[in-house]
Design a protein around this motif. Sequence first.
Motif, short mmCIF file in Angstrom:
data_model
loop_
_atom_site.label_atom_id
_atom_site.label_comp_id
_atom_site.label_asym_id
_atom_site.label_seq_id
_atom_site.Cartn_x
_atom_site.Cartn_y
_atom_site.Cartn_z
N ASP A 15 0.27 -1.08 -0.27
CA ASP A 15 -0.01 -0.33 0.12
C ASP A 15 1.03 1.15 0.27
OD1 ASP A 15 -2.48 1.05 0.39
OD2 ASP A 15 -1.46 2.36 2.53
N LEU A 160 -5.34 -1.24 13.96
CA LEU A 160 -5.61 -1.20 12.66
C LEU A 160 -6.57 -2.79 12.59
CD1 LEU A 160 -1.39 -1.61 12.45
CD2 LEU A 160 -2.99 -0.01 11.35
N SER A 161 -6.72 -2.80 11.02
CA SER A 161 -7.55 -4.07 10.64
C SER A 161 -7.13 -5.33 11.33
CB SER A 161 -8.03 -4.18 8.77
OG SER A 161 -8.29 -5.39 8.66
N LYS A 163 -6.71 -8.08 9.88
CA LYS A 163 -5.94 -8.78 8.78
C LYS A 163 -4.62 -7.97 8.59
CE LYS A 163 -10.23 -10.07 6.44
NZ LYS A 163 -10.98 -11.24 4.99
N ASP A 164 -4.21 -6.82 9.22
CA ASP A 164 -3.19 -5.96 8.49
C ASP A 164 -1.95 -6.41 8.93
OD1 ASP A 164 -1.24 -4.12 8.39
OD2 ASP A 164 -2.13 -2.87 8.05
N ARG A 166 0.55 -5.67 9.82
CA ARG A 166 1.54 -5.56 11.17
C ARG A 166 1.72 -5.70 12.60
NH1 ARG A 166 0.61 1.15 9.88
NH2 ARG A 166 -0.93 -0.19 8.62
N TYR A 167 -0.04 -6.87 12.54
CA TYR A 167 -0.42 -8.06 13.87
C TYR A 167 0.36 -9.05 13.65
CZ TYR A 167 -4.20 -4.28 15.14
OH TYR A 167 -4.16 -3.51 15.58
N GLY A 173 5.95 -7.76 12.26
CA GLY A 173 5.29 -7.08 12.83
C GLY A 173 6.02 -6.51 14.73
N ASP A 178 7.61 -1.10 13.60
CA ASP A 178 6.17 0.26 12.94
C ASP A 178 6.30 1.80 12.72
OD1 ASP A 178 4.46 -0.15 9.92
OD2 ASP A 178 3.11 0.81 11.57
#
Length: 324
Positions: A15, A160-161, A163-164, A166-167, A173, A178
């Motif tokens: 993104d 965050l979502s 599904k991101d 960063r998780y 993550g 980040d």
Amino acid sequence: MSTHPLRLGLLGCADIAWRRTLPVIQCEPAVELVAVAARDMAKAKVFADRFGGQAVEDYRALLERPDIDAVYIPLPAGLHREWIVRTLNAGKHVLVEKPLTTRHVDTVEVLELAGSRGLTLMENLTSLRHGLHTAVQDLVSGGEVGELRMLSAAFGFPPLSPKDIRYRPDLGGGALLDVGVYPLSTAQRFLGPDLEVVGATLKQDPEYGVDVSGDVLLRTPDGRTAHVAFGFEHGYRCDYALWGSGGRIFVDRAYTPPPTWHPVIRLERQDEVRELTLPPEDQFATTLRAFLRAVSTSEQPADAEVAIRVQAQLVDQIRDRAQA
């Protein structure tokens, strides 16, 4: 120096590449996007249709292409070390999203590999190169706040979502890597490289297995201090303040200003409050131009590599302190 555009390959359709980096590349005549590689060929084609270049289905196939001089890597942090090494071994320069790698030992490895091969390796931590921070540095150096005693910096935003990436612990993550690197870079910029982690906390999310927030206290050998805070579970905040013997400087929207944003520096002293408004700047364009200069001259500022090494070392120290 070559008069031809730098031929660039994109490794991963992230993104951040779509929103900020590729639009800048598209407008820069000194670089040409030649190929786009993604795990999903359909996504690669979408990126190629929008920004140019040929869609490639396989990362390795992109690295084997003789018509590519450099590669931009916006992959998840946990994949950086592997693909930096592969790219450098393929003889190509690298611009990679922050953090350079997830561990100090890996950061040292890739920097030394780039040096041994005579290739440019640059971290795309764009906020470091925004003119805003140079202007603040000039105020501090000019004695506007007296002797600098203490720094505080914070960067955080709402969850965050689910599904991101960063998780995802397997992809490097977590909030420290980040967003924590931004206030840490501020501490290093204004207090110097001789920082020590005095104490740290990292809040681990039991569901995701990554840190979602943290606080760190740092100090220099001469007793100056910094407090940095970061996370994924906050109202939006993105600022830093420098507190000296004679005044204070405050900067909001410090790390991710839009390219049209006019940054404001607030200077507070006992009998005076001043606000300095600066012209807008696209820090992604500034970083891209720095990368192109480094490639064309085969030189990078020595302090830039020192800063990357120190940053990686601080991240390791924070993890150790937080687990103690």
